[in-house]
Structure formats: C-alpha cells, structure tokens
Scaffold this motif. Sequence first.
Motif, PDB file in Angstrom:
ATOM      1  N   GLU A 174      15.430  65.448  38.530  1.00 16.22           N
ATOM      2  CA  GLU A 174      15.058  65.262  39.933  1.00 16.22           C
ATOM      3  C   GLU A 174      13.594  64.840  40.060  1.00 16.22           C
ATOM      4  N   SER A 196      18.303  70.971  40.479  1.00 11.99           N
ATOM      5  CA  SER A 196      19.431  70.946  41.416  1.00 11.99           C
ATOM      6  C   SER A 196      20.678  70.919  40.540  1.00 11.99           C
ATOM      7  N   GLN A 198      22.803  68.766  40.230  1.00 11.32           N
ATOM      8  CA  GLN A 198      23.270  67.380  40.306  1.00 11.32           C
ATOM      9  C   GLN A 198      24.325  67.024  39.264  1.00 11.32           C
ATOM     10  N   LYS A 201      27.626  69.021  39.608  1.00 18.33           N
ATOM     11  CA  LYS A 201      28.532  68.669  40.717  1.00 18.33           C
ATOM     12  C   LYS A 201      29.248  67.357  40.422  1.00 18.33           C
ATOM     13  N   ARG A 220      11.849  74.207  41.003  1.00 22.13           N
ATOM     14  CA  ARG A 220      10.966  73.100  40.628  1.00 22.13           C
ATOM     15  C   ARG A 220       9.553  73.634  40.470  1.00 22.13           C
ATOM     16  N   GLN A 235      19.549  74.855  48.570  1.00 21.37           N
ATOM     17  CA  GLN A 235      20.140  73.645  49.138  1.00 21.37           C
ATOM     18  C   GLN A 235      21.610  73.895  49.425  1.00 21.37           C
ATOM     19  N   HIS A 335      15.606  57.775  44.432  1.00 24.17           N
ATOM     20  CA  HIS A 335      16.270  59.065  44.647  1.00 24.17           C
ATOM     21  C   HIS A 335      16.437  59.754  43.300  1.00 24.17           C
ATOM     22  N   HIS A 336      17.469  59.438  42.584  1.00 30.55           N
ATOM     23  CA  HIS A 336      17.559  59.840  41.179  1.00 30.55           C
ATOM     24  C   HIS A 336      18.444  58.845  40.451  1.00 30.55           C
ATOM     25  N   GLY A 372      18.792  64.837  51.193  1.00 31.44           N
ATOM     26  CA  GLY A 372      19.073  63.491  50.717  1.00 31.44           C
ATOM     27  C   GLY A 372      20.254  63.512  49.780  1.00 31.44           C
ATOM     28  N   GLY A 373      20.832  62.351  49.609  1.00 32.48           N
ATOM     29  CA  GLY A 373      21.959  62.251  48.692  1.00 32.48           C
ATOM     30  C   GLY A 373      22.300  60.797  48.482  1.00 32.48           C
ATOM     31  N   ARG A 376      27.303  57.854  44.026  1.00 36.77           N
ATOM     32  CA  ARG A 376      26.854  57.845  42.621  1.00 36.77           C
ATOM     33  C   ARG A 376      27.458  56.671  41.860  1.00 36.77           C
ATOM     34  N   GLY A 416      27.521  62.430  47.364  1.00 34.69           N
ATOM     35  CA  GLY A 416      27.219  63.712  48.003  1.00 34.69           C
ATOM     36  C   GLY A 416      25.853  63.738  48.636  1.00 34.69           C
ATOM     37  N   ILE A 417      25.435  64.942  48.877  1.00 35.57           N
ATOM     38  CA  ILE A 417      24.170  65.150  49.582  1.00 35.57           C
ATOM     39  C   ILE A 417      23.737  66.590  49.328  1.00 35.57           C
ATOM     40  N   ALA A 418      22.473  66.872  49.567  1.00 37.84           N
ATOM     41  CA  ALA A 418      22.007  68.253  49.412  1.00 37.84           C
ATOM     42  C   ALA A 418      20.945  68.583  50.460  1.00 37.84           C
TER      43      ALA A 418
HETATM   44  N1  ASP Z   1      20.432  66.380  43.752  1.00 41.78           N
HETATM   45  C1  ASP Z   1      19.808  65.736  44.872  1.00 41.78           C
HETATM   46  C2  ASP Z   1      18.548  66.471  45.264  1.00 41.78           C
HETATM   47  O1  ASP Z   1      18.370  67.630  44.927  1.00 41.78           O
HETATM   48  C3  ASP Z   1      20.684  65.638  46.050  1.00 41.78           C
HETATM   49  C4  ASP Z   1      21.883  64.768  45.842  1.00 41.78           C
HETATM   50  O2  ASP Z   1      21.729  63.634  45.386  1.00 41.78           O
HETATM   51  O3  ASP Z   1      22.975  65.208  46.207  1.00 41.78           O
HETATM   52  O4  ASP Z   1      17.712  65.917  45.964  1.00 41.78           O
END
Ligand code: ASP
Length: 476
Positions: A174, A196, A198, A201, A220, A235, A335-336, A372-373, A376, A416-418
């Motif tokens: 992250e 997270s 991530q 999930k 973190r 989250q 984002h990631h 955010g999310g 994928r 998804g989203i968190a």
């Molecule tokens: N894992 C992401 C975050 O913690 C959220 C996501 O992409 O669902 O920001």
Amino acid sequence: MQRTYASETKKKVGQQVRLLGWVNIRRDHGKLVFLDLRDKSGIVQLVVNPKVSAEAHKTASETRNEYVIEVEGKVNPRSENNINSDLETGKVEIEVTKLAIINTSKPMPFDITSDTRSVNEETRLKYRYLDLRNPRMRKNLQLRHKVINFIRNYLTDDGFTEVQTPVLTKSTPEGARDYLVPSRIYPGKFFALPQSPQQYKQLLMVAGLEKYYQIAPCFRDEDARADRSPGEFYQLDLEMSFVTQADILQLIEQMYSRLVETLLPEKKISQKPWLRISYQEAKEKYGNDKPDLRQDKNNPNELAFCWVVDFPLFTAQTEEDFFHGSGNSIWAPSHHMFTSPHPDDIPLLDKDPGKVRGLQHDLVLNGVEIGGGSIRIHDPKVQEKIFDLIGFSKEQKSQFAHMLEAFEYGVPPHGGIAPGVDRFVRILAGEEKIAEVIAFPLSGNVRDPMMGSPSEVSEKQLKELHLKLDLPKKKK
Ligand code: ASP
C-alpha cells in the motif's frame, strides 16, 4: 430488586427502583444531599433526605464524585420549577431510601464531566478509561458501534460474508512502511502486519466467495497525519466478483445513504445521486482531487459525498520509489499495483504509461478522502506488465508469486473498495480529530501513554528472537 437504568426512570414515576452507577456530581446542601447518578444510559438525580433515611443521608455525606454506588428509592416527578430540560431524565428525581458505597475513587486527574477536548493529550490518554466516562466520548463510541453494526447487517442481508484475514502476514504493497514482527521459529525472518488485507481479499475472490467484507484493522508505520490515526486504523474492506466499477459505487452509495437516514436523520445529504467526477475535472474545477461540495461549510449537518474516478494509473516518481526504494522506474501506481488499467488505454501501457487511466475510485466526504478502491487486474500478463513498469526486480516480483500463481486458476473479474471507519465516524460525529472516535488511540507522537507502549523488552525475549539492538547514541 431488578436493576433500573438511569434513562428508564422517566417512565417509572411512582415506582420503587434500584440503580447502580457512578456519582457524576455531588452537591451537599447540608440538609439535602443531591447526587447525580451516571450509568451507561445517562444521568438521573438522587435526592437524599435525612427525614426519609438518616442512614442513607450519612452515607451520602461520605460519598464523593466517581464513587460507585447502589441505590434504592422512589421515582418522584419534579416540581415545575425544578425541571432540568438539559437532562433526559430532568422531569424526575429519585427519593433515596437506601444507599450503599460499592467502591471509592481517588479525585479525578481532570474534570471528566465537561468537555475534555481541552485537556492535554498526554493526560487524557494516560487516563483514557476516565476520559471515556465523559458522555460525549461514550456517545461517539456508541455511534461507531451503530455504524459498524448497520454495515454488518446491510452487507449480510446483501449476501456478503465477513472473513477475518491474518494479522501476522507478509509485507503488503500500500506504499507505507510496514510494522514488522520477528519470528522466533525462523531466526532472521519477519512477519509484517497488514497495511490492508488487499491480497487476501483478492485471493478470496479466487476462492469463489464473490462478496467479501471485513471491518479490518490496518497497520501503517507512518507519522501522525491529519486524518488518519497513527499506527493502526480500521477500514470497511470489501471485494466483489463479476462487477463493474458502477456496481461498487452504487452499493456504497445506497448503503451509506441509508445509514445516514437511519442513524442520523438530522443530517442532510447535499446531493443525490452523489456527484461522480473525473480526476481531471476535479483538478480543473476545484484545484484538488477531493472537492468539498458542501453548500454551507458552517452547517454541521450537511454531508456532501462525491466520487472521483478516472485517475491516472501511474504517477511519476520523484525521489524515493514508492516500494521501499526499488528506484528502477519512473512510474509508481497512483492507487496500488493491482488496479486495472482502463480497458481502452491498455495499448498505451507500452507507448505512453503516463496517459493510462486506472479503474480507481475515491470516495470523498466534505472535502476528505474517506476511502478508495478499484477494479483489479485479473490477467496475470497485465499484472506482470504493471510490475515491470513500476520497476520491480525479479526478486520483488517473486514476493508476489503467490498472486500470479493464484491468477492461473480461474480468477473471476473483481474489484472493491475500502472506506475508512474512523474517518467516516469522525465526520458523522462532528469531531475535529479522529482520536475522538477511537477508544484507545495512539498519541500524536505514536505512543500509548496509558499502556506505556512501545516499551523495552527483556534480554531473554530479544535472545529468543535472535535480535541484537543497535540503538542510536543518546545525545548528551
Ligand atoms: N487496499 C486499498 C487501501 O487500503 C483499498 C482497495 O483497493 O480496496 O487503500
């Protein structure tokens, strides 16, 4: 006799009741002693009259604020001019017939009955269990509970499964620094606490769960930031299979709107449906990517939600690489690294990565990014391509081998989203600081003054973990 809670007394006029709780405030008028009894439900006034019980009056003279007491008495209506409209039970009082002190208390280190926000942070956190006796703090914790409970029920009814994912895990991408936990059994190796869930999930989507959520703790190792509690935070982590970005936005929009209407009917959502705006447009129109769309920023009951979409997939890296300094590339994910490129922009990945849009979505409330999310990547080849663009070495790629491997076994399209829990509840509670809605937060300098953590550990513990300390020399 069965226990009555303070707030229930208003419905029991004329009845004999038994109450248990703390002395919120004691006022000794010589002849009469007034005690405000506080329990989890609220406050009710007790009147101790020597003519009713000399014994109870003697005990009342010995009680002090925050003593724990047991009381029996009759619920009387108050005379018109004694009604206290600030108190939920302000139309009644208890005429005490029996009073017992269950436990005494030292004087409070600070006044816990008025607004404790002005008390210094160190003292408040050292005595957090006293700070939490304050009605505002209790209300905040109760609101937090209601929000989480609402989400759980809503998602359960919608076919989601809550799954607990590990806390002892491996470094997650992250972009922040990990908290590490040394392994005793594997000397020199470490677990990381998840930034997270991530990867888990996404793997649950490979597992066929289709609809997953978790009220997930995330860790973190960052310095304190304005809108995030340092160290750890919660989250609403959520993931779905076979969905489009619009499905995810709609789910959250409907759930949060319903939540606000149900739990906080006094709040008004400024715009429905919520505005969906591209990153580009937000920047041009509002000068940032988290616009505050409230019509009246002084109105505490206004909630302006909006979605920001179409973020660039990458941002150009400047000094340090986002991922512990790989330094091989100029691209870092906005984002990631699991965020899918916009399908129309895939050809640009080779030609002009800076122009590729990602299927990322940010949730903004009153000018604060609260979550955010993204949709994928579910094609292992595209995933590898992204790893290459962000400059992963072979070794770094191998850290995610389990993901690439899992993706070879029939991975469904997913996203998804968190949304943050602490941030959301803070705004709903009308608080300035996130720590006001967390029972035991770390302080601004990332310590817990109550537990005294972080703390030193014994030589024996270090030895078991095969660790030697190399501490910076203390300045003289
Ligand atoms: N894992 C992401 C975050 O913690 C959220 C996501 O992409 O669902 O920001």
